[in-house]
Design a protein around this motif. Structure first.
Motif, short mmCIF file in Angstrom:
data_model
loop_
_atom_site.label_atom_id
_atom_site.label_comp_id
_atom_site.label_asym_id
_atom_site.label_seq_id
_atom_site.Cartn_x
_atom_site.Cartn_y
_atom_site.Cartn_z
N PRO A 7 0.82 -1.09 -0.38
CA PRO A 7 0.06 0.15 -0.04
C PRO A 7 0.46 1.15 0.17
O PRO A 7 2.44 1.37 0.71
CB PRO A 7 -1.27 -0.38 1.27
N LEU A 8 0.32 2.41 -0.58
CA LEU A 8 1.22 3.56 -1.12
C LEU A 8 0.75 4.77 0.20
O LEU A 8 -0.02 5.41 0.19
CB LEU A 8 1.49 4.08 -2.26
N THR A 9 1.35 4.23 1.57
CA THR A 9 1.01 5.27 2.43
C THR A 9 2.07 5.36 2.95
O THR A 9 3.39 5.27 2.67
CB THR A 9 0.00 4.32 3.85
N VAL A 10 2.14 6.78 4.17
CA VAL A 10 3.28 6.99 4.65
C VAL A 10 3.93 5.62 5.85
O VAL A 10 5.28 6.10 5.32
CB VAL A 10 2.91 8.46 5.78
N ALA A 11 3.46 5.36 6.17
CA ALA A 11 3.96 4.28 6.76
C ALA A 11 4.65 3.12 6.45
O ALA A 11 5.80 2.31 6.62
CB ALA A 11 2.75 3.34 7.73
N THR A 12 3.68 3.21 5.12
CA THR A 12 5.11 2.04 4.24
C THR A 12 6.21 2.53 3.39
O THR A 12 7.48 1.94 3.84
CB THR A 12 4.17 1.84 2.85
N LEU A 13 6.31 4.07 2.73
CA LEU A 13 7.88 4.65 2.81
C LEU A 13 8.54 4.36 4.10
O LEU A 13 10.09 4.44 3.83
CB LEU A 13 7.46 6.07 2.50
N TYR A 82 15.72 11.79 0.32
CA TYR A 82 14.02 11.82 -0.25
C TYR A 82 13.44 11.56 -1.46
O TYR A 82 13.05 11.70 -2.01
CB TYR A 82 13.44 13.05 0.29
N GLY A 83 14.92 12.53 -2.30
CA GLY A 83 14.91 12.21 -4.23
C GLY A 83 14.75 10.90 -4.64
O GLY A 83 13.97 10.08 -4.99
N THR A 84 15.41 10.52 -3.45
CA THR A 84 15.23 8.95 -3.73
C THR A 84 14.06 7.93 -3.35
O THR A 84 13.37 7.25 -4.11
CB THR A 84 16.29 7.89 -3.41
N ILE A 85 13.70 8.55 -2.62
CA ILE A 85 12.10 7.99 -1.60
C ILE A 85 10.66 8.56 -3.24
O ILE A 85 10.40 7.70 -3.52
CB ILE A 85 11.36 8.63 -0.71
N ARG A 86 10.91 9.43 -3.55
CA ARG A 86 9.96 9.90 -4.40
C ARG A 86 10.44 9.35 -5.86
O ARG A 86 9.03 8.97 -6.64
CB ARG A 86 10.56 11.48 -4.86
N VAL A 87 11.31 9.77 -6.56
CA VAL A 87 11.40 8.63 -8.00
C VAL A 87 10.80 7.28 -7.38
O VAL A 87 10.25 6.57 -8.48
CB VAL A 87 12.62 8.47 -8.04
N ALA A 88 11.10 6.05 -6.54
CA ALA A 88 10.31 4.94 -6.37
C ALA A 88 9.23 4.97 -6.42
O ALA A 88 8.05 4.04 -6.75
CB ALA A 88 11.29 4.07 -4.92
N LEU A 89 9.19 6.30 -5.27
CA LEU A 89 6.78 5.92 -5.15
C LEU A 89 6.58 6.24 -6.58
O LEU A 89 5.08 5.98 -6.82
CB LEU A 89 7.11 6.87 -4.05
#
Length: 287
Positions: A7-13, A82-89
């Protein structure tokens, strides 16, 4: 992919990128703790200088130097993590979009970035707020319990004021997101009447959001203003305090106000994020 079937949620990230997020939050806590100690050591420095003692000033300078080093390191690391996380999401969001209209894909890509923005901006602000509120309460209590009690009472009133409007914020943010998802499709239609109607609807929703925010924050500021006035009056009339001590009391009272204001703003952001997480995780055929 790291977010596949999740699930694409804050907790998952947080769970999937725990190492990167933990490091940036650790740096944030160190920076916040040093920042929160500055008014106290400034008070000590004032009293020390009035007595001709330089030691307290040197300790204050050391804290400020440490704050600069940690602050620069955190900001350099944050951008990369956070740039890496944005790309993945973003990649996962588009991969799940299937044959959804480009308008919806574009809107949800922007909405997904808000989850990462929350982790990068709002969560450190909450951590700063909690640390500063705690330190402010403890230090005010050491000066006199009534100063701390007044702070706690104002915080409770502030949260109650926001909570009374939580449902309205959620509903208006949902209306705004729903309208935003239609934007590219409306632009592609090249119909001036449809575009005008779309922009006017966005304007009316934003006005209702802004009016609600203005009322909520006006009520909160009244509560916090009363708290500041009380602490200033009490410190000046009921305590046998030095100039440095009164400075510290007023500084920590104001620091409490600034930190307390972060909480309703974060709750408002969470209202918007809750609606976004429901929307981007909804099956495409029913979205």
């Amino acid at each position: 992919m790291i977010l596949k079937d999740e699930p694409l949620t804050v907790a998952t990230l947080i769970r999937k990128f725990l190492r990167q997020i933990s490091l940036t939050w650790l740096l944030t806590l160190c920076e916040t703790t040093l920042t929160a100690l500055i008014p106290l050591f400034m008070g000590f420095a004032i009293d020390g200088l009035l007595k001709g003692d330089m030691d307290a000033l040197i300790r204050l300078a050391a804290i400020l130097a440490g704050l600069i080093v940690i602050g620069v390191a955190r900001r350099v690391y944050d951008t990369r993590a956070y740039g890496t996380i944005r790309v993945a999401l973003g990649t996962e969001l588009i991969g799940r979009s299937g044959n959804a209209p480009v308008s919806r894909q574009n809107a949800r890509l922007g909405m997904g970035r808000e989850l990462v923005d929350f982790l990068e901006t709002e969560m450190p602000a909450v951590m700063n707020s909690v640390v500063q509120l705690t330190i402010a309460l403890v230090i005010l209590f050491t000066f006199h319990p009534y100063l701390s009690y007044a702070a706690m009472a104002s915080a409770v009133l502030m949260i109650l004021i926001y909570w009374a409007f939580h449902g309205r914020f959620f509903r208006l943010n949902g209306d705004h997101n729903h309208q935003t998802e239609k934007q590219v499709k409306i632009l592609e239609s090249r119909a001036p009447a449809r575009l005008l109607s779309h922009l006017d609807r966005l304007r009316r929703i934003e006005i209702r959001l802004s009016d609600t925010e203005a009322f909520v924050y006006g009520a909160i500021f009244l509560v916090l203003l009363a708290f500041i006035v009380f602490n200033l009056w009490f410190a000046a009339t009921h305590l046998a305090a030095s100039v440095g001590t009164i400075f510290s009391i007023i500084s920590y009272s104001w620091e409490f106000v600034e930190s307390a204001l972060v909480l309703p703003m974060t709750l408002q952001g969470w209202s918007r994020l809750t609606e976004i997480m429901q929307r981007i995780n909804r099956p495409q055929e029913t979205a």
